[in-house]
Design a protein around this motif. Sequence first.
Motif, PDB file in Angstrom:
ATOM      1  N   LYS A 110     -18.687  13.893  -2.961  1.00 44.98           N
ATOM      2  CA  LYS A 110     -19.149  15.272  -2.810  1.00 44.98           C
ATOM      3  C   LYS A 110     -20.056  15.650  -3.961  1.00 44.98           C
ATOM      4  CE  LYS A 110     -17.660  20.072  -2.391  1.00 44.98           C
ATOM      5  NZ  LYS A 110     -18.576  20.325  -1.259  1.00 44.98           N
ATOM      6  N   PRO A 111     -21.208  16.229  -3.654  1.00 50.78           N
ATOM      7  CA  PRO A 111     -22.055  16.728  -4.738  1.00 50.78           C
ATOM      8  C   PRO A 111     -21.547  18.094  -5.207  1.00 50.78           C
ATOM      9  CG  PRO A 111     -23.154  17.015  -2.627  1.00 50.78           C
ATOM     10  CD  PRO A 111     -21.836  16.391  -2.334  1.00 50.78           C
ATOM     11  N   LEU A 112     -21.612  18.312  -6.506  1.00 46.67           N
ATOM     12  CA  LEU A 112     -21.138  19.577  -7.062  1.00 46.67           C
ATOM     13  C   LEU A 112     -21.972  19.900  -8.284  1.00 46.67           C
ATOM     14  CD1 LEU A 112     -18.727  21.386  -6.218  1.00 46.67           C
ATOM     15  CD2 LEU A 112     -17.405  20.323  -8.043  1.00 46.67           C
ATOM     16  N   ALA A 113     -22.711  21.006  -8.200  1.00 42.93           N
ATOM     17  CA  ALA A 113     -23.519  21.454  -9.344  1.00 42.93           C
ATOM     18  C   ALA A 113     -24.386  20.345  -9.898  1.00 42.93           C
ATOM     19  CB  ALA A 113     -22.608  22.017 -10.440  1.00 42.93           C
ATOM     20  N   GLY A 114     -25.065  19.645  -9.020  1.00 42.75           N
ATOM     21  CA  GLY A 114     -26.004  18.623  -9.478  1.00 42.75           C
ATOM     22  C   GLY A 114     -25.369  17.306  -9.877  1.00 42.75           C
ATOM     23  N   ILE A 115     -24.071  17.166  -9.690  1.00 38.77           N
ATOM     24  CA  ILE A 115     -23.364  15.915 -10.007  1.00 38.77           C
ATOM     25  C   ILE A 115     -22.696  15.432  -8.728  1.00 38.77           C
ATOM     26  CG2 ILE A 115     -21.439  14.920 -11.315  1.00 38.77           C
ATOM     27  CD1 ILE A 115     -21.932  17.037 -13.434  1.00 38.77           C
ATOM     28  N   LEU A 116     -22.691  14.118  -8.539  1.00 37.31           N
ATOM     29  CA  LEU A 116     -21.961  13.577  -7.390  1.00 37.31           C
ATOM     30  C   LEU A 116     -20.604  13.092  -7.879  1.00 37.31           C
ATOM     31  CD1 LEU A 116     -22.316  12.832  -4.318  1.00 37.31           C
ATOM     32  CD2 LEU A 116     -22.559  10.490  -5.124  1.00 37.31           C
ATOM     33  N   ILE A 117     -19.555  13.588  -7.248  1.00 35.79           N
ATOM     34  CA  ILE A 117     -18.201  13.162  -7.585  1.00 35.79           C
ATOM     35  C   ILE A 117     -17.705  12.280  -6.441  1.00 35.79           C
ATOM     36  CG2 ILE A 117     -15.859  13.918  -8.086  1.00 35.79           C
ATOM     37  CD1 ILE A 117     -17.077  16.595  -8.972  1.00 35.79           C
ATOM     38  N   ARG A 118     -17.161  11.131  -6.774  1.00 29.93           N
ATOM     39  CA  ARG A 118     -16.668  10.227  -5.726  1.00 29.93           C
ATOM     40  C   ARG A 118     -15.381   9.565  -6.193  1.00 29.93           C
ATOM     41  NH1 ARG A 118     -18.677   5.379  -7.696  1.00 29.93           N
ATOM     42  NH2 ARG A 118     -20.456   5.652  -9.104  1.00 29.93           N
ATOM     43  N   GLY A 119     -14.573   9.192  -5.222  1.00 28.66           N
ATOM     44  CA  GLY A 119     -13.306   8.594  -5.601  1.00 28.66           C
ATOM     45  C   GLY A 119     -12.728   7.748  -4.484  1.00 28.66           C
ATOM     46  N   GLU A 120     -11.814   6.871  -4.865  1.00 30.64           N
ATOM     47  CA  GLU A 120     -11.112   6.019  -3.902  1.00 30.64           C
ATOM     48  C   GLU A 120      -9.679   5.853  -4.358  1.00 30.64           C
ATOM     49  OE1 GLU A 120     -14.774   2.855  -3.709  1.00 30.64           O
ATOM     50  OE2 GLU A 120     -12.794   2.103  -3.139  1.00 30.64           O
ATOM     51  N   GLY A 121      -8.791   5.705  -3.411  1.00 26.65           N
ATOM     52  CA  GLY A 121      -7.406   5.396  -3.741  1.00 26.65           C
ATOM     53  C   GLY A 121      -6.845   4.436  -2.711  1.00 26.65           C
ATOM     54  N   ALA A 122      -5.956   3.545  -3.141  1.00 31.67           N
ATOM     55  CA  ALA A 122      -5.364   2.585  -2.204  1.00 31.67           C
ATOM     56  C   ALA A 122      -3.918   2.328  -2.591  1.00 31.67           C
ATOM     57  CB  ALA A 122      -6.145   1.271  -2.212  1.00 31.67           C
ATOM     58  N   TYR A 123      -3.070   2.246  -1.580  1.00 35.21           N
ATOM     59  CA  TYR A 123      -1.646   1.948  -1.776  1.00 35.21           C
ATOM     60  C   TYR A 123      -1.339   0.684  -0.993  1.00 35.21           C
ATOM     61  CZ  TYR A 123       3.418   2.655  -1.899  1.00 35.21           C
ATOM     62  OH  TYR A 123       4.771   2.506  -2.112  1.00 35.21           O
ATOM     63  N   PHE A 124      -0.880  -0.347  -1.696  1.00 38.50           N
ATOM     64  CA  PHE A 124      -0.572  -1.625  -1.060  1.00 38.50           C
ATOM     65  C   PHE A 124       0.941  -1.773  -0.973  1.00 38.50           C
ATOM     66  CE2 PHE A 124      -4.741  -3.649  -1.050  1.00 38.50           C
ATOM     67  CZ  PHE A 124      -5.429  -2.856  -1.962  1.00 38.50           C
ATOM     68  N   ARG A 125       1.408  -2.047   0.213  1.00 36.80           N
ATOM     69  CA  ARG A 125       2.847  -2.205   0.405  1.00 36.80           C
ATOM     70  C   ARG A 125       3.207  -3.688   0.343  1.00 36.80           C
ATOM     71  NH1 ARG A 125       5.887  -2.484   5.108  1.00 36.80           N
ATOM     72  NH2 ARG A 125       4.006  -2.209   6.359  1.00 36.80           N
ATOM     73  N   ASP A 126       4.335  -3.969  -0.328  1.00 34.61           N
ATOM     74  CA  ASP A 126       4.885  -5.342  -0.347  1.00 34.61           C
ATOM     75  C   ASP A 126       3.897  -6.363  -0.890  1.00 34.61           C
ATOM     76  OD1 ASP A 126       6.693  -4.898   2.803  1.00 34.61           O
ATOM     77  OD2 ASP A 126       7.173  -4.297   0.744  1.00 34.61           O
ATOM     78  N   ALA A 127       3.216  -5.994  -1.976  1.00 38.55           N
ATOM     79  CA  ALA A 127       2.336  -6.986  -2.622  1.00 38.55           C
ATOM     80  C   ALA A 127       3.211  -8.037  -3.316  1.00 38.55           C
ATOM     81  CB  ALA A 127       1.425  -6.299  -3.633  1.00 38.55           C
ATOM     82  N   ARG A 128       2.696  -9.270  -3.364  1.00 35.41           N
ATOM     83  CA  ARG A 128       3.455 -10.367  -3.987  1.00 35.41           C
ATOM     84  C   ARG A 128       2.892 -10.682  -5.359  1.00 35.41           C
ATOM     85  NH1 ARG A 128       5.007  -9.556   0.763  1.00 35.41           N
ATOM     86  NH2 ARG A 128       6.293 -11.042   1.907  1.00 35.41           N
ATOM     87  N   PHE A 129       3.803 -10.877  -6.287  1.00 33.59           N
ATOM     88  CA  PHE A 129       3.431 -11.321  -7.627  1.00 33.59           C
ATOM     89  C   PHE A 129       4.362 -12.466  -7.981  1.00 33.59           C
ATOM     90  CE2 PHE A 129       0.704  -7.751  -8.389  1.00 33.59           C
ATOM     91  CZ  PHE A 129       1.243  -6.744  -7.617  1.00 33.59           C
ATOM     92  N   ASN A 130       3.980 -13.229  -9.012  1.00 38.00           N
ATOM     93  CA  ASN A 130       4.856 -14.301  -9.496  1.00 38.00           C
ATOM     94  C   ASN A 130       5.608 -13.829 -10.736  1.00 38.00           C
ATOM     95  OD1 ASN A 130       2.572 -16.597  -8.256  1.00 38.00           O
ATOM     96  ND2 ASN A 130       4.769 -16.746  -7.863  1.00 38.00           N
ATOM     97  N   ARG A 131       6.860 -14.297 -10.850  1.00 42.32           N
ATOM     98  CA  ARG A 131       7.623 -13.970 -12.052  1.00 42.32           C
ATOM     99  C   ARG A 131       8.394 -15.193 -12.498  1.00 42.32           C
ATOM    100  NH1 ARG A 131      12.696 -10.246  -9.988  1.00 42.32           N
ATOM    101  NH2 ARG A 131      13.701 -11.843  -8.706  1.00 42.32           N
ATOM    102  N   GLN A 132       8.727 -15.149 -13.789  1.00 40.96           N
ATOM    103  CA  GLN A 132       9.580 -16.207 -14.315  1.00 40.96           C
ATOM    104  C   GLN A 132      10.978 -16.002 -13.774  1.00 40.96           C
ATOM    105  OE1 GLN A 132       8.618 -15.294 -18.480  1.00 40.96           O
ATOM    106  NE2 GLN A 132       8.227 -17.485 -18.724  1.00 40.96           N
ATOM    107  N   ALA A 133      11.563 -17.133 -13.389  1.00 39.53           N
ATOM    108  CA  ALA A 133      12.909 -17.041 -12.827  1.00 39.53           C
ATOM    109  C   ALA A 133      13.860 -17.840 -13.710  1.00 39.53           C
ATOM    110  CB  ALA A 133      12.890 -17.587 -11.403  1.00 39.53           C
ATOM    111  N   LEU A 134      15.105 -17.910 -13.274  1.00 44.70           N
ATOM    112  CA  LEU A 134      16.107 -18.655 -14.023  1.00 44.70           C
ATOM    113  C   LEU A 134      15.758 -20.142 -14.044  1.00 44.70           C
ATOM    114  CD1 LEU A 134      19.294 -16.889 -12.664  1.00 44.70           C
ATOM    115  CD2 LEU A 134      18.309 -16.694 -14.954  1.00 44.70           C
ATOM    116  N   PRO A 135      16.208 -20.859 -15.055  1.00 46.94           N
ATOM    117  CA  PRO A 135      15.952 -22.298 -15.078  1.00 46.94           C
ATOM    118  C   PRO A 135      16.392 -22.945 -13.771  1.00 46.94           C
ATOM    119  CG  PRO A 135      16.976 -21.626 -17.126  1.00 46.94           C
ATOM    120  CD  PRO A 135      16.972 -20.422 -16.219  1.00 46.94           C
ATOM    121  N   GLY A 136      15.650 -23.894 -13.371  1.00 51.03           N
ATOM    122  CA  GLY A 136      15.913 -24.555 -12.091  1.00 51.03           C
ATOM    123  C   GLY A 136      14.831 -24.212 -11.095  1.00 51.03           C
ATOM    124  N   VAL A 137      14.476 -22.921 -11.030  1.00 58.82           N
ATOM    125  CA  VAL A 137      13.336 -22.506 -10.198  1.00 58.82           C
ATOM    126  C   VAL A 137      12.493 -21.608 -11.094  1.00 58.82           C
ATOM    127  CG1 VAL A 137      12.565 -21.360  -8.092  1.00 58.82           C
ATOM    128  CG2 VAL A 137      14.759 -22.547  -8.139  1.00 58.82           C
TER     129      VAL A 137
END
Lengths: 272, 424
Positions: free
Chosen positions: B264-291
């Motif tokens: 949206k332009p406002l007083a000679g400036i353009l303001i823009r934005g984005e947002g995203a929500y990701f469900r059930d994203a996978r990450f890696n973590r250190q686990a107990l010895p063995g795995v």
Amino acid sequence: MAEERRHDKILKGYAMKKILVPAVLASLGFGQMTGLDIMTRVDNNPEPRSLANKLEMILIENARGRIKERKRNITRNIKNYETGKYKSKSLIRFHSPPDVKGTGFLMWEYRSDQEDDQWLFLPALGRPRRIIAREKSSSFMGSDLSYEDLGGREIDQDTFELTGHDVIEGDSCYVVRAVPNEKGSTYSKRVYWIDAERWILRKVEFYDRKNRLFKIMNIEEFRFDDPYWTTLLMNVENVQTGHKTIMRISDVQYDFGIGDDFFTERYLVRNQ
Amino acid sequence: MMIRRFSAVLVMCFTMNLSGYDLTGYFQNWTAVRAVDDHEILLSRNRFRMDMIKSSASGRAYSSIDFTSHGMGTGDDFEMTIRELYLDVYIRNWDIRIGKQQVVWGKADGVFVNDIVNPLDLRFFLLQDFEDIRMGSPMIRANGYFGSSKLELLWIPVFEPWKFAPPGTPWSFPEVSASTINDLTVNMIREDHELPDRRLKNSEWGLKFSTFLLGTDLSLLYFDGFQDRPSVYVKSFEQTDTVLTLNLIPTFDRSPMVGINFSKPLAGILIRGEGAYFRDARFNRQALPGVFVEKTVSDFVQGVLGIDLTGPFGSSLSFQYLKREILDYSPTIIGSSESETWITGMFTGSFWNENAAIRFLALYDRENESGLVQADASYNINDALNAGVGLVGIWGGESLSSSQFNFGVFRNNDMVYLKLTYSY
């Protein structure tokens, strides 16, 4: 005797000029119209409901005797509104040079003071992008015309004064000085040459903020497409840098019934 | 094989009837040299791009093909890439595009918040032009127009991941191959990634609703697809008293996204934005010895706010503030911080009647105190020929347990480059 006839002839000729010419001028309204009257008359020229044309710009740069030419090819579609919140909508498409080919520019102009809504489509970007109005002094596509020049002016944006008369290619012209009422204009003044018979622009001189001659625009060819006057050839020269822009307009169509949906994102991204 | 394909395309182009087709493209050379140390050639790319368009009132056919010779840097020599190849069909208030195409969701520059439909080509990190960093994907896309609103539907039959530079090349991301925990040496062998099976259930799809409301361009998005960066699972392991060897397989998991963007332009400036929500994203973590390494699940959000301003002489200035957050963060997560903050700025200007242009770009990762700056200048020798010079500076630490794009990994790749482009 011969000398007397010659003297009489001179006197009669002088009297004729003193009487006849002002009478003719008065009949044309020269002695009665103000600068505002003249510009209002020009502003009242009929405006098409829709307009499409092709524009070829040749940019000529003269650097130390070396001439460099660049070309820009554009198509324009414009729709004007007599009523409602929109004053006009326009879609401009760039066809050359190759690095801007396919670029589209969409603008909605409002009747109120609301800022124009503008979108730019760059094929490389892959999506239309909302933009804000370019700084008025910025050059349009590298030409000698700025965005302020292209934006058009309302009659109340300037104070006008009729400063004299001139002749361009045998056509009588009013010379009207226009001083911007608003601060922040690129120019301290413009001087317009208005064709006294056709009521169209023939020449404009632009003066920078230091009141130095900056640019000169000449309308060299025009045509009457009843009821509209069409400019076919004009050139703009920046007298301070020597850069010149020649603009040729062709394939002009008026009032061909273009729909509102043409001036939307759909056609902006179609890149046709 | 590549030479034969290239030759076949050339023969086809010269023999087929090209009347009525619009043919554009360019020849380009991009050469970059490391600015410090050994002045290694980091890039030496020659590219011929050919775009072909055939339009009519009822549709359009478009193809964009690259023939690229990579001198050094990616490990590849010559490749022919079909960037896009699609057919547009216009039916009433619907425009349908079928084929390989790029889809840009989002309003940000240089960062990818909503812009997740196409995979990225990161073989030159983030240094490619915006039009080249996104890889086209075969899909069906339908845009329906209803007054000032638009509904966009996507179906992508086959998932494709991001592309990275091969190991051992100047722009490859290093991978942790060994570490020591409690006198135990842990070796990690990362095998080739496993892609989802090519089945209908593994296709991706998306939905985007856009409208123009009170002077604002507003979009709501939903995308059901796979995460672009894989997480690993332990396929097998071998352990002795002092050494643990893990064989890791990168795999891709589905993580649906809902998003929003506006401008949206406002007083000679353009303001823009984005947002995203990701469900059930996978990450890696250190686990107990063995795995030693395992996957963990967490929702994840990211957003960006930007402003654009214009100045005299065709100049423009923009700033962006980006934030990413793992919502169920644990300190055991590997390769991602709980939050990331980026600040970006870009300045562009043109002068000499747009004969010349300059650009300055800066990306800063606040958490890791790392970033990238790029400055370039270009000049139009004529309408077809453009010459440019530029430099890139990168700084930061080499820790891998940090951001999505870790600048510090490439801190030794400060470079100077030349780009010459002939457009037709």
